[in-house]
Design a protein around this motif. Structure first.
Motif, mmCIF file in Angstrom:
data_model
loop_
_atom_site.group_PDB
_atom_site.id
_atom_site.type_symbol
_atom_site.label_atom_id
_atom_site.label_comp_id
_atom_site.label_asym_id
_atom_site.label_seq_id
_atom_site.Cartn_x
_atom_site.Cartn_y
_atom_site.Cartn_z
ATOM 1 N N GLY A 12 41.869 101.564 19.768
ATOM 2 C CA GLY A 12 41.674 100.691 20.934
ATOM 3 C C GLY A 12 42.956 100.030 21.374
ATOM 4 N N SER A 13 44.003 100.849 21.602
ATOM 5 C CA SER A 13 45.284 100.224 21.966
ATOM 6 C C SER A 13 45.691 100.517 23.408
ATOM 7 N N SER A 14 44.731 100.851 24.240
ATOM 8 C CA SER A 14 45.037 101.025 25.669
ATOM 9 C C SER A 14 45.149 99.679 26.373
ATOM 10 N N ARG A 15 44.513 98.645 25.788
ATOM 11 C CA ARG A 15 44.496 97.330 26.448
ATOM 12 C C ARG A 15 44.556 96.230 25.386
ATOM 13 N N GLY A 16 44.771 94.993 25.858
ATOM 14 C CA GLY A 16 44.564 93.798 25.038
ATOM 15 C C GLY A 16 45.420 93.723 23.785
ATOM 16 N N ILE A 17 44.807 93.240 22.710
ATOM 17 C CA ILE A 17 45.525 93.002 21.456
ATOM 18 C C ILE A 17 46.062 94.318 20.892
ATOM 19 N N GLY A 18 45.253 95.364 20.964
ATOM 20 C CA GLY A 18 45.683 96.670 20.450
ATOM 21 C C GLY A 18 46.934 97.145 21.153
ATOM 22 N N ARG A 19 46.973 96.970 22.467
ATOM 23 C CA ARG A 19 48.152 97.373 23.233
ATOM 24 C C ARG A 19 49.391 96.620 22.730
ATOM 25 N N ASN A 35 45.394 104.990 20.464
ATOM 26 C CA ASN A 35 44.031 105.513 20.624
ATOM 27 C C ASN A 35 43.293 104.756 21.729
ATOM 28 N N TYR A 36 42.470 105.495 22.470
ATOM 29 C CA TYR A 36 41.647 104.866 23.515
ATOM 30 C C TYR A 36 40.332 105.620 23.620
ATOM 31 N N ARG A 37 39.364 104.966 24.248
ATOM 32 C CA ARG A 37 38.073 105.630 24.477
ATOM 33 C C ARG A 37 38.028 106.221 25.879
ATOM 34 N N SER A 38 38.279 105.351 26.910
ATOM 35 C CA SER A 38 38.148 105.854 28.286
ATOM 36 C C SER A 38 39.322 105.462 29.190
ATOM 37 N N SER A 39 40.140 104.490 28.782
ATOM 38 C CA SER A 39 41.218 104.015 29.658
ATOM 39 C C SER A 39 42.469 104.888 29.514
ATOM 40 N N ILE A 140 41.156 94.213 12.213
ATOM 41 C CA ILE A 140 41.206 93.063 13.119
ATOM 42 C C ILE A 140 39.815 92.441 13.204
ATOM 43 N N SER A 141 39.694 91.284 12.580
ATOM 44 C CA SER A 141 38.438 90.538 12.580
ATOM 45 C C SER A 141 38.522 89.460 13.663
ATOM 46 N N SER A 142 37.998 88.269 13.372
ATOM 47 C CA SER A 142 38.020 87.192 14.374
ATOM 48 C C SER A 142 37.657 85.878 13.706
ATOM 49 N N VAL A 143 38.128 84.779 14.271
ATOM 50 C CA VAL A 143 37.714 83.459 13.812
ATOM 51 C C VAL A 143 36.189 83.316 13.961
ATOM 52 N N ASN A 154 25.537 89.186 16.988
ATOM 53 C CA ASN A 154 25.886 90.576 16.651
ATOM 54 C C ASN A 154 27.394 90.693 16.349
ATOM 55 N N TYR A 155 28.203 90.155 17.233
ATOM 56 C CA TYR A 155 29.662 90.244 17.087
ATOM 57 C C TYR A 155 30.133 89.513 15.814
ATOM 58 N N ALA A 156 29.634 88.274 15.617
ATOM 59 C CA ALA A 156 30.056 87.484 14.449
ATOM 60 C C ALA A 156 29.704 88.218 13.157
ATOM 61 N N PHE A 187 41.079 82.724 19.727
ATOM 62 C CA PHE A 187 40.716 83.228 21.054
ATOM 63 C C PHE A 187 41.993 83.643 21.797
ATOM 64 N N VAL A 188 42.020 84.908 22.205
ATOM 65 C CA VAL A 188 43.238 85.507 22.735
ATOM 66 C C VAL A 188 43.007 85.908 24.195
ATOM 67 N N LYS A 189 44.032 85.701 25.027
ATOM 68 C CA LYS A 189 43.900 86.001 26.467
ATOM 69 C C LYS A 189 43.881 87.508 26.715
HETATM 70 P P1 NAP Z 1 39.790 94.393 24.958
HETATM 71 O O1 NAP Z 1 40.859 93.776 25.762
HETATM 72 O O2 NAP Z 1 38.396 94.426 25.478
HETATM 73 O O3 NAP Z 1 40.263 95.881 24.562
HETATM 74 C C1 NAP Z 1 39.416 96.652 23.757
HETATM 75 C C2 NAP Z 1 40.117 97.924 23.358
HETATM 76 O O4 NAP Z 1 39.243 98.640 22.472
HETATM 77 C C3 NAP Z 1 40.393 98.842 24.551
HETATM 78 O O5 NAP Z 1 41.626 99.494 24.333
HETATM 79 C C4 NAP Z 1 39.242 99.842 24.472
HETATM 80 O O6 NAP Z 1 39.584 101.125 24.980
HETATM 81 C C5 NAP Z 1 39.031 99.950 22.981
HETATM 82 N N1 NAP Z 1 37.701 100.419 22.618
HETATM 83 C C6 NAP Z 1 36.511 99.841 22.841
HETATM 84 N N2 NAP Z 1 35.528 100.596 22.367
HETATM 85 C C7 NAP Z 1 36.114 101.691 21.815
HETATM 86 C C8 NAP Z 1 35.635 102.834 21.170
HETATM 87 N N3 NAP Z 1 34.318 103.045 20.981
HETATM 88 N N4 NAP Z 1 36.514 103.765 20.735
HETATM 89 C C9 NAP Z 1 37.854 103.590 20.919
HETATM 90 N N5 NAP Z 1 38.367 102.516 21.533
HETATM 91 C C10 NAP Z 1 37.504 101.579 21.977
HETATM 92 O O7 NAP Z 1 39.650 93.679 23.524
HETATM 93 P P2 NAP Z 1 40.672 92.701 22.772
HETATM 94 O O8 NAP Z 1 40.376 91.326 23.199
HETATM 95 O O9 NAP Z 1 42.024 93.235 22.860
HETATM 96 O O10 NAP Z 1 40.121 92.849 21.268
HETATM 97 C C11 NAP Z 1 40.700 93.750 20.354
HETATM 98 C C12 NAP Z 1 40.177 93.417 18.967
HETATM 99 O O11 NAP Z 1 40.509 92.061 18.654
HETATM 100 C C13 NAP Z 1 38.661 93.514 18.836
HETATM 101 O O12 NAP Z 1 38.320 94.021 17.575
HETATM 102 C C14 NAP Z 1 38.209 92.078 18.951
HETATM 103 O O13 NAP Z 1 37.006 91.862 18.309
HETATM 104 C C15 NAP Z 1 39.346 91.362 18.286
HETATM 105 N N6 NAP Z 1 39.498 89.963 18.680
HETATM 106 C C16 NAP Z 1 39.665 89.611 19.998
HETATM 107 C C17 NAP Z 1 39.795 88.259 20.322
HETATM 108 C C18 NAP Z 1 39.990 87.788 21.739
HETATM 109 O O14 NAP Z 1 39.844 86.561 21.969
HETATM 110 N N7 NAP Z 1 40.313 88.621 22.685
HETATM 111 C C19 NAP Z 1 39.758 87.292 19.308
HETATM 112 C C20 NAP Z 1 39.593 87.701 17.992
HETATM 113 C C21 NAP Z 1 39.476 89.034 17.685
HETATM 114 P P3 NAP Z 1 38.999 101.652 26.396
HETATM 115 O O15 NAP Z 1 39.535 100.731 27.441
HETATM 116 O O16 NAP Z 1 39.520 103.041 26.519
HETATM 117 O O17 NAP Z 1 37.501 101.549 26.269
#
Ligand code: NAP
Length: 247
Positions: A12-19, A35-39, A140-143, A154-156, A187-189
């Protein structure tokens, strides 16, 4: 270049924290698997960015819930870079609802990606993690897994589940000199936080001692450290990166 010649998969590194993590690892010399699913377009942007900074990366489509796609991803990684050293289980989703309104489908969807995906990727890359020089599993878990959060039963549950998973796999990997650790961001932007209403975001902000949401970059340095050889005596740990939130 602390990650020179280390092959790192970031789910899941096409967007967000993974990126952010993928770019950080690339900047420090790793061979990065985006790795990505659809982006697709976003994933290739990440690869271009890493390339432009002198790094090496490939984009690989695989839905982490699909065992065959994850296996195909491993074949691509092996053919391109050889044995993987680092797996970052980052891909995750939310489907937020009060528990009373949550359906079994909402529950299963989040379990399937956030824990099922971790199972599929970890089991597929387990032989690499055993064999690799300084193998690293980073979940990568979460607070939210530590505190719970209204509307996220579900998420927690999935994010707490990663604590037991990480500690157990750390024990099972220790004999191979491979470590397993968990990062629990606050909580991450990202797009995920954008889905939370402004009213709820305001309430969350009041609970953060550092008085701001994390930038993606605030999380990446910790993951880079865990991916490197420098973290070799740390395993089975949960690292909170949450602006001082208590749990
Ligand atoms: P995000 O911006 O929604 O990005 C999610 C990423 O996961 C996208 O690259 C997406 O790819 C990919 N993904 C989703 N479902 C997938 C699947 N079935 N197979 C492969 N890739 C998949 O999320 P984020 O905020 O960066 O979160 C990343 C991680 O950090 C998550 O585990 C989340 O629980 C954790 N986290 C986030 C926060 C926060 O505040 N944002 C806080 C604590 C922990 P596509 O676009 O291709 O679907």
């Amino acid at each position: 270049m602390t990650l020179q010649d280390r092959t790192c998969i970031v789910t899941g590194s096409s967007r967000g924290i993974g990126r952010g993590i993928a770019e950080e690892l690339g900047r420090h010399g790793a061979n990065v698997v985006v790795n990505y699913r659809s982006s697709e377009r976003d994933a290739y942007d990440v690869v271009d960015r890493i390339d432009s900074e002198g790094g090496t990366a490939i984009a690989v489509q695989a839905d982490v819930t699909d065992e065959a796609e994850v296996e195909a991803m491993r074949e691509t990684v092996t053919d391109t870079f050889g044995t993987a050293n680092v797996l970052v289980n980052n891909a995750g989703i939310t489907v937020d609802k009060k528990f009373e309104e949550m359906t079994r489908e909402d529950w299963d969807l989040v379990m399937d990606v956030n824990l099922g995906g971790v199972f599929n990727c970890t089991s597929t890359f387990f032989p690499d993690l055993k064999e690799a020089d300084h193998g690293r599993l980073i979940n990568i878990s979460s607070v939210v897994g530590q505190q719970g959060n209204y509307g996220q039963a579900n998420y927690a549950t999935t994010k707490s589940g990663l604590f037991g998973f990480t500690r157990t796999i750390a024990l099972e990997l220790a004999r191979y000199d491979t470590t397993a650790n968990c990062v629990a961001p606050g909580f991450v932007k990202t797009d995920m936080l954008d889905e939370v209403s402004e009213r709820v975001q305001e309430k969350i902000l009041q609970r953060i001692p550092l008085k701001r949401f994390a930038e993606v970059e605030d999380i990446c340095g910790i993951v880079r450290f865990l991916a490197s050889r420098d973290s070799c005596y740390m395993t089975g740990q949960v690292l909170g990166v949450n602006g001082g939130m208590e749990w």
